[in-house]
Design a protein around this motif. Sequence first.
Motif, PDB file in Angstrom:
ATOM      1  N   ARG A  95      30.536 -27.282-109.442  1.00  0.00           N
ATOM      2  CA  ARG A  95      30.525 -28.458-108.554  1.00  0.00           C
ATOM      3  C   ARG A  95      31.925 -28.939-108.191  1.00  0.00           C
ATOM      4  N   ASN A  96      32.883 -28.703-109.058  1.00  0.00           N
ATOM      5  CA  ASN A  96      34.249 -29.178-108.816  1.00  0.00           C
ATOM      6  C   ASN A  96      35.178 -28.108-108.247  1.00  0.00           C
ATOM      7  N   GLY A  97      34.644 -26.981-107.852  1.00  0.00           N
ATOM      8  CA  GLY A  97      35.445 -25.939-107.220  1.00  0.00           C
ATOM      9  C   GLY A  97      36.297 -25.129-108.171  1.00  0.00           C
ATOM     10  N   LYS A  98      36.036 -25.214-109.471  1.00  0.00           N
ATOM     11  CA  LYS A  98      36.834 -24.458-110.439  1.00  0.00           C
ATOM     12  C   LYS A  98      36.459 -22.979-110.464  1.00  0.00           C
ATOM     13  N   LEU A  99      35.342 -22.619-109.840  1.00  0.00           N
ATOM     14  CA  LEU A  99      34.926 -21.222-109.804  1.00  0.00           C
ATOM     15  C   LEU A  99      35.212 -20.575-108.455  1.00  0.00           C
ATOM     16  N   ASP A 100      35.927 -21.285-107.584  1.00  0.00           N
ATOM     17  CA  ASP A 100      36.259 -20.743-106.279  1.00  0.00           C
ATOM     18  C   ASP A 100      37.594 -20.029-106.235  1.00  0.00           C
ATOM     19  N   GLY A 101      38.411 -20.213-107.227  1.00  0.00           N
ATOM     20  CA  GLY A 101      39.713 -19.567-107.245  1.00  0.00           C
ATOM     21  C   GLY A 101      40.728 -20.341-106.431  1.00  0.00           C
ATOM     22  N   PRO A 102      42.001 -19.986-106.588  1.00  0.00           N
ATOM     23  CA  PRO A 102      43.058 -20.748-105.934  1.00  0.00           C
ATOM     24  C   PRO A 102      43.081 -20.589-104.415  1.00  0.00           C
ATOM     25  N   HIS A 103      42.548 -19.495-103.897  1.00  0.00           N
ATOM     26  CA  HIS A 103      42.618 -19.255-102.453  1.00  0.00           C
ATOM     27  C   HIS A 103      41.275 -19.444-101.769  1.00  0.00           C
ATOM     28  N   ARG A 104      40.312 -19.983-102.498  1.00  0.00           N
ATOM     29  CA  ARG A 104      38.972 -20.279-101.997  1.00  0.00           C
ATOM     30  C   ARG A 104      38.415 -19.145-101.149  1.00  0.00           C
ATOM     31  N   LEU A 105      38.062 -19.405 -99.933  1.00  0.00           N
ATOM     32  CA  LEU A 105      37.321 -18.439 -99.129  1.00  0.00           C
ATOM     33  C   LEU A 105      38.173 -17.319 -98.546  1.00  0.00           C
ATOM     34  N   THR A 106      39.495 -17.460 -98.518  1.00  0.00           N
ATOM     35  CA  THR A 106      40.321 -16.431 -97.900  1.00  0.00           C
ATOM     36  C   THR A 106      40.318 -15.125 -98.670  1.00  0.00           C
TER      37      THR A 106
END
Length: 123
Positions: A95-106
């Motif tokens: 929920r807090n974006g900690k599993l998206d990685g530092p570069h998110r969707l790129t």
Amino acid sequence: MSSKAALVFRVAAVAEALSWAGLLIGMFFKYVVESSGQGGVPVLGMVHGVVFTLYLVISLSVAKPLGWRPKTVVLALLSSIPPLFTWLFEKWALRNGKLDGPHRLTHGGVGLFEVRTPEPAGV
């Protein structure tokens, strides 16, 4: 890479929580119900120990690809101690974006809560 790291971490977190639950159920049958057998505690204890160790190793391994700060790593490691807290930590991290990685969707991040606008058809 972060989507694979997030998937591996999520599987490990849920597996650790389920192994804790299994061990607690086995201990309930062994000590509270006082059944004639061991209640599966020796086997469930070993399974939980292996999954617990894997969770710790995986948490440390995915910290860099997911861009976790030291505070997040410590929370991930501490969540392995109380029963079922790895599952709660996994939900919090998602929920807090900690599993998206530092570069998110790129770079292939999970982006489950990212609002995306659909592209027009035929373009």
